[in-house]
Design an enzyme around this catalytic site. Sequence first.
Site, PDB file in Angstrom:
ATOM      1  N   ILE A 234       0.808  -1.227   0.000  1.00 14.20           N
ATOM      2  CA  ILE A 234       0.000   0.000   0.000  1.00 14.20           C
ATOM      3  C   ILE A 234       0.832   1.264   0.000  1.00 14.20           C
ATOM      4  CG2 ILE A 234      -2.152  -0.902   0.957  1.00 14.20           C
ATOM      5  CD1 ILE A 234      -1.135  -0.087   3.728  1.00 14.20           C
ATOM      6  N   GLY A 235       2.120   1.125   0.176  1.00 12.35           N
ATOM      7  CA  GLY A 235       2.936   2.336   0.166  1.00 12.35           C
ATOM      8  C   GLY A 235       4.371   1.982  -0.132  1.00 12.35           C
ATOM      9  N   GLU A 236       5.002   2.852  -0.875  1.00 13.70           N
ATOM     10  CA  GLU A 236       6.417   2.647  -1.125  1.00 13.70           C
ATOM     11  C   GLU A 236       7.078   4.007  -1.123  1.00 13.70           C
ATOM     12  OE1 GLU A 236       7.500   0.751  -4.773  1.00 13.70           O
ATOM     13  OE2 GLU A 236       9.147  -0.310  -3.804  1.00 13.70           O
ATOM     14  N   GLY A 237       7.978   4.216  -0.187  1.00  8.93           N
ATOM     15  CA  GLY A 237       8.625   5.519  -0.087  1.00  8.93           C
ATOM     16  C   GLY A 237      10.126   5.383  -0.140  1.00  8.93           C
ATOM     17  N   THR A 238      10.792   6.452   0.259  1.00 12.12           N
ATOM     18  CA  THR A 238      12.242   6.480   0.257  1.00 12.12           C
ATOM     19  C   THR A 238      12.797   5.567   1.341  1.00 12.12           C
ATOM     20  OG1 THR A 238      11.689   8.823   0.251  1.00 12.12           O
ATOM     21  CG2 THR A 238      13.971   8.240  -0.232  1.00 12.12           C
TER      22      THR A 238
ATOM     23  N   SER B  53      10.841   3.128   3.235  1.00 14.93           N
ATOM     24  CA  SER B  53      10.137   1.908   3.623  1.00 14.93           C
ATOM     25  C   SER B  53       9.158   1.448   2.555  1.00 14.93           C
ATOM     26  CB  SER B  53       9.354   2.154   4.917  1.00 14.93           C
ATOM     27  OG  SER B  53       8.190   2.891   4.632  1.00 14.93           O
TER      28      SER B  53
ATOM     29  N   VAL C 266       5.285  -0.374   2.677  1.00 12.46           N
ATOM     30  CA  VAL C 266       4.219  -0.690   3.625  1.00 12.46           C
ATOM     31  C   VAL C 266       3.231  -1.666   2.976  1.00 12.46           C
ATOM     32  CG1 VAL C 266       2.400   0.252   5.105  1.00 12.46           C
ATOM     33  CG2 VAL C 266       4.484   1.579   4.715  1.00 12.46           C
TER      34      VAL C 266
ATOM     35  N   LYS D 227       5.135  -2.141   8.122  1.00 14.02           N
ATOM     36  CA  LYS D 227       6.076  -1.185   7.534  1.00 14.02           C
ATOM     37  C   LYS D 227       7.477  -1.761   7.568  1.00 14.02           C
ATOM     38  CE  LYS D 227       7.839   3.532   7.959  1.00 14.02           C
ATOM     39  NZ  LYS D 227       7.536   4.915   8.330  1.00 14.02           N
TER      40      LYS D 227
ATOM     41  N   ASP E 282       8.124  15.950   9.097  1.00 12.44           N
ATOM     42  CA  ASP E 282       7.728  15.557   7.747  1.00 12.44           C
ATOM     43  C   ASP E 282       6.209  15.576   7.583  1.00 12.44           C
ATOM     44  OD1 ASP E 282       8.351  14.915   5.144  1.00 12.44           O
ATOM     45  OD2 ASP E 282       8.620  12.776   5.515  1.00 12.44           O
TER      46      ASP E 282
HETATM   47  P1  ADP Z   1       7.583   6.161   4.587  1.00  8.65           P
HETATM   48  O1  ADP Z   1       8.621   6.415   5.623  1.00  8.65           O
HETATM   49  O2  ADP Z   1       8.039   5.196   3.541  1.00  8.65           O
HETATM   50  O3  ADP Z   1       7.023   7.410   4.005  1.00  8.65           O
HETATM   51  P2  ADP Z   1       5.016   5.854   5.972  1.00  8.65           P
HETATM   52  O4  ADP Z   1       4.956   5.455   7.402  1.00  8.65           O
HETATM   53  O5  ADP Z   1       4.767   7.291   5.663  1.00  8.65           O
HETATM   54  O6  ADP Z   1       6.401   5.365   5.351  1.00  8.65           O
HETATM   55  O7  ADP Z   1       3.964   4.982   5.145  1.00  8.65           O
HETATM   56  C1  ADP Z   1       3.900   5.084   3.730  1.00  8.65           C
HETATM   57  C2  ADP Z   1       2.466   4.960   3.267  1.00  8.65           C
HETATM   58  O8  ADP Z   1       1.918   3.717   3.668  1.00  8.65           O
HETATM   59  C3  ADP Z   1       1.510   6.007   3.857  1.00  8.65           C
HETATM   60  O9  ADP Z   1       1.510   7.195   3.115  1.00  8.65           O
HETATM   61  C4  ADP Z   1       0.180   5.293   3.786  1.00  8.65           C
HETATM   62  O10 ADP Z   1      -0.376   5.386   2.488  1.00  8.65           O
HETATM   63  C5  ADP Z   1       0.559   3.837   4.052  1.00  8.65           C
HETATM   64  N1  ADP Z   1       0.411   3.561   5.495  1.00  8.65           N
HETATM   65  C6  ADP Z   1       1.351   3.705   6.453  1.00  8.65           C
HETATM   66  N2  ADP Z   1       0.871   3.365   7.669  1.00  8.65           N
HETATM   67  C7  ADP Z   1      -0.414   3.001   7.484  1.00  8.65           C
HETATM   68  C8  ADP Z   1      -1.474   2.548   8.351  1.00  8.65           C
HETATM   69  N3  ADP Z   1      -1.288   2.396   9.657  1.00  8.65           N
HETATM   70  N4  ADP Z   1      -2.672   2.280   7.799  1.00  8.65           N
HETATM   71  C9  ADP Z   1      -2.878   2.409   6.483  1.00  8.65           C
HETATM   72  N5  ADP Z   1      -1.943   2.821   5.620  1.00  8.65           N
HETATM   73  C10 ADP Z   1      -0.708   3.120   6.092  1.00  8.65           C
HETATM   74 MG    MG Z   2       5.771   8.847   4.730  1.00  9.61          MG
END
Ligand code: ADP
Ligand code: MG
Length: 404
Positions: free
Chosen positions: A29-33, A35, A37, A94, A181
Site C-alpha cells: 500500500i505504500g512505497e517511499g524512500t 520503507s 508498507v 512497515k 515531515d
Molecule cells: P515512509 O517512511 O516510507 O514514508 P510511511 O509510514 O509514511 O512510510 O507509510 C507510507 C504509506 O503507507 C503512507 O503514506 C500510507 O499510504 C501507508 N500507510 C502507512 N501506515 C499506514 C497505516 N497504519 N494504515 C494504512 N496505511 C498506512
Molecule cells: Mg511517509
Amino acid sequence: IDESVVEDMRKLEEDFKGISQRYRLINRIGEGTFSTVYKAEQLPQPNEINGHDENDEPADESNPDMPPSKRRKTNAGAGRSTKSRRKPQMVALKKIYVTSSPHRILNELELLHELRDSPYICPLLTAFRHLDQVVAVLPYFRHLDFRLYYRDFLVNDMRHYFRSLFNGLWHVHKAGILHRDIKPTNFLYDHSRREGVLVDFGLAERQGTDWQPCLCTESKERRRDKFLNSFAVQVLQTQPDLISTGYPKSDSRTSRRANRAGTRGFRAPEVLLKCTSQTTKIDIWSAGVILLTLLARRFPFFNSADDVDAMIEMASIFGRKKMQAVAAMHGQLFETNIETIGERGFTLDKIIIWASCREKEHDTLRAGEAQAVSFLQGLLELDASKRLSAKEALQHEFFTAPVE
Ligand code: ADP
Ligand code: MG
C-alpha cells in the site's frame, strides 16, 4: 496484484517466520524512500481468541451439545460460524529499508512508542527484526489518497481535517518532539469518519537534539549588532557587484550545518535558512502548506527542486522585504534581482483567488474561506516565534466559532 509485489510479499514472509504465522499479507500500500508498507490481516492466534486458551473446546454457538458456559461470549446470533463472527483485524506492516541507520530505526520505534496514547497518532503494535531488517506493525487505518479529494474539500471538511491534524501535532509537540515531515501522505485521513492519524516518525526528533544557538534566539538588539558585523554583510558592502549576477544570493557562505530533513515544498523558511535552533513550529508551517493546497486547490502547491528555488517561490508570495527580514533573523542574507519578486508580495487572499481560478464575478472569498485564510495567516507566518502553536491553532475561531 503486480507480480513483483507478490514476489516482494513472499520474500517478506520467508524472511520473517514470525510474521507469516501471525499475518496474511494482502497487498502493498505504500512505497517511499525509507520503507515499503503492506496491508495484512491478523491471523487468529490459538490462545488469543476472545480470551480463550487453546485448551478450550473449539467454541461454537451453533454446537447445541456445548454447555452455554463454554460458548463464546459474542453478540453474534446463533448459527453463525466462528469464522464469520470474528472481524479480521487489519494491520499495516512497515518494512524499513536496511539503508536506514539502526539509530534511525530505533528512533522511529521509540518515538512511536512514547506517543502511543493519542487517538490522533497511529500507534505501534509491535515490531519484528530479522538480521538487519525491521518491520513495524501498526493498526491499519482506512484512508483515501489526498489527490483524490483535495479539489473537493469544503471549508467545513477542512475544519475536521485540521482539528485532527492539530490535535495530533499538539500531542507530539507537548512531548517535545518535532515530526519534521508533515505532509498529506503522512497524515491518513478518513473522510467518512472525519478522523485522521499521524504516521511516519522516520524523521522525527526530540527538540534540542542538534541545537546550536542561532541568531533568531538572541534579543532583537543583539541580533542587529551581530548581523551588521557578520562576514556576509561586510562582503556585500565591499563587493556589491556580487549580488548583481542574475541569480538570487541567499547564501552567506558560512559553513553552518542545520537539519534540513523533510520534504520539498513543505519546509519552513527557518529550515531553508539553515536555522540551527529549529522548533516544533516547523511542523505548523508544513500544516499551513496543506491548508494552502486545499484552499488553492493546487497540489503540490510549492514544487521547487532545491532550497534556493524554494525560497524564490516563498518570496514570490511574501515579497522581498519580509524574506529579507526573516533571513536576517537567522543571520542570512536574502538578495535577488528576479523582477517578478515584488517588494511587498501579495496577500494570501489574492494568492488563493488566483490559484483557484475563479470567475471574475466571484473574486472575493466567502465568509468561511475568509476565516480559513485568517487561520492560514497564523500558520504561514515567516517568523517562527510569531507562528501559532498547535494549541493556539486549536483555539482559533476557525474551530471555535466557525462561520459558513
Ligand atoms: P515512509 O517512511 O516510507 O514514508 P510511511 O509510514 O509514511 O512510510 O507509510 C507510507 C504509506 O503507507 C503512507 O503514506 C500510507 O499510504 C501507508 N500507510 C502507512 N501506515 C499506514 C497505516 N497504519 N494504515 C494504512 N496505511 C498506512
Ligand atoms: Mg511517509
